[in-house]
Every structure is written in structure tokens, then in C-alpha cells.
Design a protein around this motif. Structure first.
Motif, PDB file in Angstrom:
ATOM      1  N   PHE A  62       0.813  -1.211   0.000  1.00 37.40           N
ATOM      2  CA  PHE A  62       0.000   0.000   0.000  1.00 37.40           C
ATOM      3  C   PHE A  62       0.846   1.261   0.000  1.00 37.40           C
ATOM      4  O   PHE A  62       0.369   2.333   0.377  1.00 37.40           O
ATOM      5  CB  PHE A  62      -0.900  -0.015   1.247  1.00 37.40           C
ATOM      6  N   TRP A  63       2.099   1.162  -0.406  1.00 36.10           N
ATOM      7  CA  TRP A  63       3.063   2.264  -0.314  1.00 36.10           C
ATOM      8  C   TRP A  63       2.543   3.547  -0.946  1.00 36.10           C
ATOM      9  O   TRP A  63       2.729   4.643  -0.417  1.00 36.10           O
ATOM     10  CB  TRP A  63       4.369   1.830  -0.980  1.00 36.10           C
ATOM     11  N   ASP A  64       1.873   3.420  -2.077  1.00 32.37           N
ATOM     12  CA  ASP A  64       1.383   4.607  -2.784  1.00 32.37           C
ATOM     13  C   ASP A  64       0.316   5.361  -1.999  1.00 32.37           C
ATOM     14  O   ASP A  64       0.058   6.538  -2.277  1.00 32.37           O
ATOM     15  CB  ASP A  64       0.805   4.217  -4.141  1.00 32.37           C
ATOM     16  N   GLU A  65      -0.316   4.701  -1.044  1.00 33.59           N
ATOM     17  CA  GLU A  65      -1.398   5.324  -0.286  1.00 33.59           C
ATOM     18  C   GLU A  65      -0.945   5.878   1.063  1.00 33.59           C
ATOM     19  O   GLU A  65      -1.770   6.351   1.854  1.00 33.59           O
ATOM     20  CB  GLU A  65      -2.528   4.309  -0.061  1.00 33.59           C
ATOM     21  N   LEU A  66       0.357   5.815   1.353  1.00 37.51           N
ATOM     22  CA  LEU A  66       0.885   6.262   2.641  1.00 37.51           C
ATOM     23  C   LEU A  66       1.669   7.555   2.481  1.00 37.51           C
ATOM     24  O   LEU A  66       2.294   7.788   1.446  1.00 37.51           O
ATOM     25  CB  LEU A  66       1.794   5.192   3.237  1.00 37.51           C
ATOM     26  N   ASP A  67       1.672   8.382   3.515  1.00 38.11           N
ATOM     27  CA  ASP A  67       2.474   9.597   3.463  1.00 38.11           C
ATOM     28  C   ASP A  67       3.888   9.323   3.996  1.00 38.11           C
ATOM     29  O   ASP A  67       4.210   8.201   4.420  1.00 38.11           O
ATOM     30  CB  ASP A  67       1.781  10.746   4.202  1.00 38.11           C
ATOM     31  N   GLY A  68       4.717  10.340   3.956  1.00 39.44           N
ATOM     32  CA  GLY A  68       6.119  10.159   4.321  1.00 39.44           C
ATOM     33  C   GLY A  68       6.309   9.697   5.752  1.00 39.44           C
ATOM     34  O   GLY A  68       7.172   8.863   6.042  1.00 39.44           O
ATOM     35  N   ARG A  69       5.534  10.232   6.679  1.00 41.06           N
ATOM     36  CA  ARG A  69       5.669   9.838   8.080  1.00 41.06           C
ATOM     37  C   ARG A  69       5.279   8.378   8.275  1.00 41.06           C
ATOM     38  O   ARG A  69       5.948   7.627   8.994  1.00 41.06           O
ATOM     39  CB  ARG A  69       4.781  10.736   8.946  1.00 41.06           C
ATOM     40  N   GLU A  70       4.188   7.964   7.638  1.00 42.46           N
ATOM     41  CA  GLU A  70       3.727   6.580   7.756  1.00 42.46           C
ATOM     42  C   GLU A  70       4.740   5.617   7.143  1.00 42.46           C
ATOM     43  O   GLU A  70       5.003   4.535   7.693  1.00 42.46           O
ATOM     44  CB  GLU A  70       2.363   6.456   7.076  1.00 42.46           C
ATOM     45  N   ARG A  71       5.332   6.014   6.039  1.00 45.23           N
ATOM     46  CA  ARG A  71       6.366   5.186   5.418  1.00 45.23           C
ATOM     47  C   ARG A  71       7.570   5.049   6.345  1.00 45.23           C
ATOM     48  O   ARG A  71       8.151   3.963   6.485  1.00 45.23           O
ATOM     49  CB  ARG A  71       6.784   5.793   4.084  1.00 45.23           C
ATOM     50  N   GLY A  72       7.948   6.148   6.972  1.00 50.76           N
ATOM     51  CA  GLY A  72       9.063   6.098   7.911  1.00 50.76           C
ATOM     52  C   GLY A  72       8.781   5.183   9.090  1.00 50.76           C
ATOM     53  O   GLY A  72       9.671   4.451   9.550  1.00 50.76           O
ATOM     54  N   HIS A  73       7.561   5.208   9.595  1.00 49.18           N
ATOM     55  CA  HIS A  73       7.182   4.323  10.691  1.00 49.18           C
ATOM     56  C   HIS A  73       7.307   2.850  10.281  1.00 49.18           C
ATOM     57  O   HIS A  73       7.799   2.018  11.054  1.00 49.18           O
ATOM     58  CB  HIS A  73       5.740   4.608  11.115  1.00 49.18           C
ATOM     59  N   LEU A  74       6.850   2.536   9.076  1.00 51.38           N
ATOM     60  CA  LEU A  74       6.943   1.154   8.593  1.00 51.38           C
ATOM     61  C   LEU A  74       8.395   0.693   8.491  1.00 51.38           C
ATOM     62  O   LEU A  74       8.744  -0.421   8.901  1.00 51.38           O
ATOM     63  CB  LEU A  74       6.266   1.024   7.234  1.00 51.38           C
ATOM     64  N   ALA A  75       9.227   1.540   7.916  1.00 51.90           N
ATOM     65  CA  ALA A  75      10.635   1.183   7.764  1.00 51.90           C
ATOM     66  C   ALA A  75      11.300   0.991   9.121  1.00 51.90           C
ATOM     67  O   ALA A  75      12.055   0.023   9.324  1.00 51.90           O
ATOM     68  CB  ALA A  75      11.363   2.266   6.964  1.00 51.90           C
ATOM     69  N   ALA A  76      11.034   1.891  10.065  1.00 51.92           N
ATOM     70  CA  ALA A  76      11.647   1.788  11.388  1.00 51.92           C
ATOM     71  C   ALA A  76      11.191   0.536  12.116  1.00 51.92           C
ATOM     72  O   ALA A  76      11.995  -0.163  12.765  1.00 51.92           O
ATOM     73  CB  ALA A  76      11.315   3.032  12.203  1.00 51.92           C
ATOM     74  N   MET A  77       9.899   0.235  12.053  1.00 46.06           N
ATOM     75  CA  MET A  77       9.361  -0.968  12.689  1.00 46.06           C
ATOM     76  C   MET A  77      10.008  -2.230  12.126  1.00 46.06           C
ATOM     77  O   MET A  77      10.448  -3.123  12.868  1.00 46.06           O
ATOM     78  CB  MET A  77       7.853  -1.033  12.463  1.00 46.06           C
ATOM     79  N   THR A  78      10.068  -2.313  10.805  1.00 45.21           N
ATOM     80  CA  THR A  78      10.595  -3.506  10.140  1.00 45.21           C
ATOM     81  C   THR A  78      12.067  -3.702  10.472  1.00 45.21           C
ATOM     82  O   THR A  78      12.505  -4.823  10.812  1.00 45.21           O
ATOM     83  CB  THR A  78      10.399  -3.393   8.623  1.00 45.21           C
ATOM     84  N   ALA A  79      12.850  -2.644  10.390  1.00 46.96           N
ATOM     85  CA  ALA A  79      14.278  -2.737  10.691  1.00 46.96           C
ATOM     86  C   ALA A  79      14.507  -3.091  12.159  1.00 46.96           C
ATOM     87  O   ALA A  79      15.420  -3.868  12.485  1.00 46.96           O
ATOM     88  CB  ALA A  79      14.970  -1.424  10.345  1.00 46.96           C
ATOM     89  N   TRP A  80      13.702  -2.535  13.048  1.00 48.95           N
ATOM     90  CA  TRP A  80      13.883  -2.807  14.472  1.00 48.95           C
ATOM     91  C   TRP A  80      13.672  -4.289  14.769  1.00 48.95           C
ATOM     92  O   TRP A  80      14.486  -4.909  15.465  1.00 48.95           O
ATOM     93  CB  TRP A  80      12.898  -1.973  15.301  1.00 48.95           C
ATOM     94  N   GLU A  81      12.595  -4.866  14.247  1.00 49.08           N
ATOM     95  CA  GLU A  81      12.339  -6.284  14.508  1.00 49.08           C
ATOM     96  C   GLU A  81      13.375  -7.178  13.820  1.00 49.08           C
ATOM     97  O   GLU A  81      13.761  -8.223  14.343  1.00 49.08           O
ATOM     98  CB  GLU A  81      10.922  -6.657  14.073  1.00 49.08           C
TER      99      GLU A  81
END
Length: 474
Positions: free
Chosen positions: A182-201
Motif C-alpha cells: 500500500f506504499w502509494d497510499e501512505l504519506d512520508g511519516r507513515e512510510r518512515g514508521h513502517l521502515a523503522a518498525m521492520t528494521a527494528w524487529e
């Protein structure tokens, strides 16, 4: 996926305004305070978006495709329609929906629902009979953005944050997969949250005192040691290893240029091999993706005959949990790459046990787990999760067939997929809203409908990649 199959940003923004006026009473919409930026960045946190043009369209008009498409359409319609409307009714002061907890029920279930909904929406499979695609998109984005924002990588509130637990790698995987789709439907902050969550786990799984034997949080990688003594009697660690591997594979596929990516890739391979390790691996000479099995493995999780135990019984439901390993084919395929061959390790051995291995029943007759010519399953030592799980097996049949892991097994996996998934469709046909289950005894897991949706979404992408000749392992 061509642009004609996907909601345009302009259409979606227009639908958001309409929903705020007409649909807010029945379910949570998108508050104006958290509306997307008009032109969010193309990537965040080093994430490389999916190249839909390279992937190409897939009509799912072959027999297996029609079955999976029907299952996905029904399940996603139920989850993002009636289930969402009955579950999420309020926002918290920060503008996110109230997940009502931080445990498995609160996090895993909406994450699985998001996988089903995003897949259906971006593929064009979504059925709008219950809810328009525009409003379904709003709800789906609510799930993705809230789950990512609540992860401890992005959230310091102990009352609402989740992560760093036994199963949180799997929850992060589902959330990240839905967000990537759903990347196209997310804003920059939401994308950053996803990346941070994924990398952290993913980072949590790549360091430890003895990565050969235990995970970084002390999770045991093997049920049995090399000498056969049980560390966790009756409790194979196969499922836990391969769900941890899942978030590592997705992190590397989404963020291939991250300096940590090689470490994620290596640990992914290690966990895949540990998950499917059997005693024969400890004395053989096989090397998989650069790892010499007999030297690296420090224990086993399945028997040489392909069976495994969980909940202190020989458990076919956990044998088909190797679907999580096989899903890596589509994860890497979405990134235009080959999945590691480790994902296929001993799958043929496990599948042969389902189809061909005889067991003596209490009445003295001999039965196989798969019942010839039907969608019925024989559980040699019972099943503590309920009575009806056709899609768990039909999903695995499909993955095994698409990855050619049924060599030498008769009947072939494709024939079993038809039996099991036709039974799944029969179960769904009992209801008008897209769900699968009725009586609680059919499947006692509280996320039973969400599990169907998540499997259907991932099965769909595996089919898509396979039909486009982009499902590869190396």
C-alpha cells in the motif's frame, strides 16, 4: 500490477471527503488532521517501492487462480467490512484508531486483515458489494498506519506500544507487507514508521550470544539437540523460526541497500534451515546458501520422516506452517529477486509425510493424513484447534505445487489443492458476508478469519509471481 488495477491518489482523496460525510457513523474513517501529504516522498527509510509495471497484470483466470481469488475476495470483504466496523469505532487523541490492547488479539489480527485487504485492493480482486473500494482503502490505511505507529520503534507510550516479544516479528512482517503493498497510499511519516518498525524487529534477530542455538531474545531454535535429547519436548520450534525468518526476508527485500541488509539475509537463511532441520541433516554433506548443514546446525525440529510435533502431538497443522518459508518466494519476487534456496529445505520431505506416510488408526486400519480423493484430513493423534482447516492445507498444496516441491509424490500437490480449496469454498458458501467459519468448534483460534485472509493474500501473490515466471529460488 498496472495502474488501471489500482486506486489513484486523486480518486482516493476524493473518496475520503465523501466518506467523512456519509460513512463516519458506521465505522472509523480518516480524520482531516491526519490526511496524507499531497506529494509524499517516493521512499522512506531506504525502502524501495514495488515496481508494479515490472510485475505485470495477472487475471487469475486459471483454475487455481479462480479458487484463490474467490477466497481472497470473500475474506477481505468480510474483514474490512463487517469485522472492521464492529471492532474499530473510536480514535484516540493522537488521531490513530484504538487497537484496544497490545497483545496478539490487538495486533496480529488487524495486521493479518491488512494483508488480505491490501492484496485485494491493489490487485483488483476486491469485492465492493459490502463497502466501496474507496472506503475500504481508507479503513485499510487506518490499520497499517496505526499498527506501524504503535510499534516501540516509533512509540514511547508503554500503554499502547508493542514489539520485542515472542511473536512480534510475525506481527511486524504482516504490517510491513501490507504497508509495502500500500506504499502509494501512505504519506512520508507513515512510510518512515513502517521502515523503522521492520528494521527494528529484523535487527532484534541478528545478534546474540549463540546464534547457532538460541535467538537473540533467548528463544530456542530447536526442539531437540544434536544428540536427540529434547529441549522443548513436544514443541517443535519450526513455526517460530520461520515466522522470525519472514520479517528478515521482508526487511532485506524492502531495504536492499541498507548496511544491515547482509546481516538480515544471512540470519534469514540460518532460521529457515534451523526450522526444517532433521537428524539426517546433521550427518549429511549438503551445503545450502553457503551454510554446511552438518557443521552449522545444532539440533532438529522435524523427524526424518517429515513429521513434527507441537502441543505434544504429531500435528499436521504445524507441518503446513512451512507455508511461511515458501512465501519468501513472492516476497523476494516482488523485489525482482530470487529467494534463498534455504526456503525450500526439506519441504519435499514434509509434504511426502502428508500425502504418503501411513499411520495406524485406533481401529487398526492404516490411513494417510491426506485422505484419498477428498478434502478430509486425518489427524493421527488428534487436533486441539478444531475440526475444519481445508484452506490451511489447500494453501500449502498450492505453494508446494508452484515451487515444484512435490517431486516423486503421488498424487501431485495440484490435485490436493483442488480438493482442499473446493472444500474451503464450500465452507464459505454457507455465508453471505465472505467469512469461512460458523460454530466455534470448527476452528477455535480467535483470529481464524484473519488467518484465512492472510493466507489468501500471500497465496495470491505467490500465484501471481509463478504465473509471470518470476518465482525463483537460488
Amino acid at each position: 500490477m498496472t495502474s488501471s488495477h489500482r486506486l489513484s491518489r486523486r480518486h482516493l482523496l476524493g473518496a475520503s471527503a465523501a466518506f467523512g460525510a456519509a460513512g463516519a457513523a458506521s465505522a472509523v474513517g480518516l480524520p482531516a488532521a491526519t490526511a496524507r501529504a499531497a506529494s509524499p516522498a517516493a521512499a522512506a527509510g531506504g525502502v524501495v517501492p514495488i515496481d508494479w509495471a515490472r510485475l505485470g497484470p495477472y487475471g487469475a483466470n486459471d483454475a487455481a487462480g479462480r479458487r484463490v481469488k474467490t477466497i481472497l475476495a470473500g475474506s477481505s470483504r468480510y474483514l474490512i467490512g463487517p469485522w472492521y466496523a464492529g471492532t474499530y469505532r473510536t480514535y484516540l487523541p493522537d488521531g490513530y484508531i484504538d487497537l484496544r490492547g497490545t497483545d496478539e488479539r490487538a495486533i496480529r489480527l488487524p495486521a493479518m486483515a491488512a494483508v488480505a485487504a491490501t492484496t485485494a485492493l491493489v490487485s483488483g480482486v476486491y469485492d465492493p458489494r459490502t463497502l466501496s473500494a474507496a472506503n475500504a482503502t481508507i479503513r485499510t490505511r487506518n490499520l497499517v498506519r496505526t499498527l506501524a505507529a504503535r510499534h516501540l520503534a516509533n512509540n514511547t507510550d508503554p500503554a499502547t506500544r508493542w514489539g520485542n516479544t515472542w511473536q512480534s516479528a510475525l506481527w511486524a512482517y504482516y504490517t510491513a507487507l501490507a504497508g509495502w503493498l500500500f506504499w502509494d497510499e501512505l504519506d512520508g511519516r507513515e512510510r518512515g514508521h513502517l521502515a523503522a518498525m521492520t528494521a527494528w524487529e529484523a535487527d532484534r534477530l541478528t545478534t546474540g550470544d549463540d546464534v547457532h542455538l538460541i535467538g537473540t531474545s533467548g528463544e530456542q531454535l530447536y526442539e531437540k539437540r544434536r544428540d536427540g535429547t529434547a529441549v522443548t519436548p513436544g514443541d517443535s520450534k519450526a513455526e517460530e523460526d520461520n515466522w522470525s525468518a519472514a520479517v528478515l526476508s521482508l526487511a532485506e527485500a524492502m531495504m536492499p541497500d541498507d548496511p544491515r541488509a547482509p546481516g538480515w539475509a544471512r540470519r534469514n537463511i540460518e532460521l529457515l534451515l534451523a526450522a526444517a532441520a532433521c537428524p539426517a541433516d546433521l550427518t549429511g554433506s549438503e551445503t545450502v546458501n553457503g551454510i554446511e548443514l552438518a557443521t552449522w546446525l545444532q539440533g532438529t525440529n522435524i523427524a526424518d520422516d517429515g513429521t513434527l510435533d507441537n502441543h505434544h502431538i504429531l500435528h499436521p497443522l504445524y507441518m503446513v506452517a512451512f507455508d511461511q518459508s515458501l512465501y519468501e518466494g513472492f516476497v523476494y519476487g516482488l523485489a525482482g529477486r530470487s529467494a534463498p534456496r534455504a526456503a525450500l529445505h526439506n519441504i519435499n520431505r514434509v509434504y511426502s509425510a502428508l500425502v504418503d506416510l501411513p499411520f495406524t488408526a485406533p481401529d487398526g486400519t492404516t490411513k494417510t493424513i491426506y485422505q484419498p480423493g477428498s478434502g478430509e484430513i486425518h489427524y493421527p493423534e488428534g487436533n486441539d484447534w478444531g475440526t475444519h482447516f481445508p484452506f490451511y492445507f489447500g494453501n500449502f498444496d498450492l505453494l508446494v505445487s508452484l515451487t515444484a516441491q512435490d517431486t516423486g509424490i503421488d498424487p501431485a500437490a495440484a490435485s490436493w489443492e483442488r480438493h482442499h480449496n473446493e472444500e474451503q469454498l464450500r465452507m464459505m458458501s454457507r455465508f453471505d458476508d465472505g467469512r469461512t467459519y460458523g460454530a466455534s468448534g470448527e476452528n477455535t483460534y480467535y483470529g481464524r478469519e484473519h488467518r484465512i485472509g492472510a493466507m489468501a493474500g500471500q497465496a495470491y501473490w505467490t500465484l501471481h509471481l509463478a504465473r509471470k515466471d518470476k518465482l525463483r529460488f537460488a
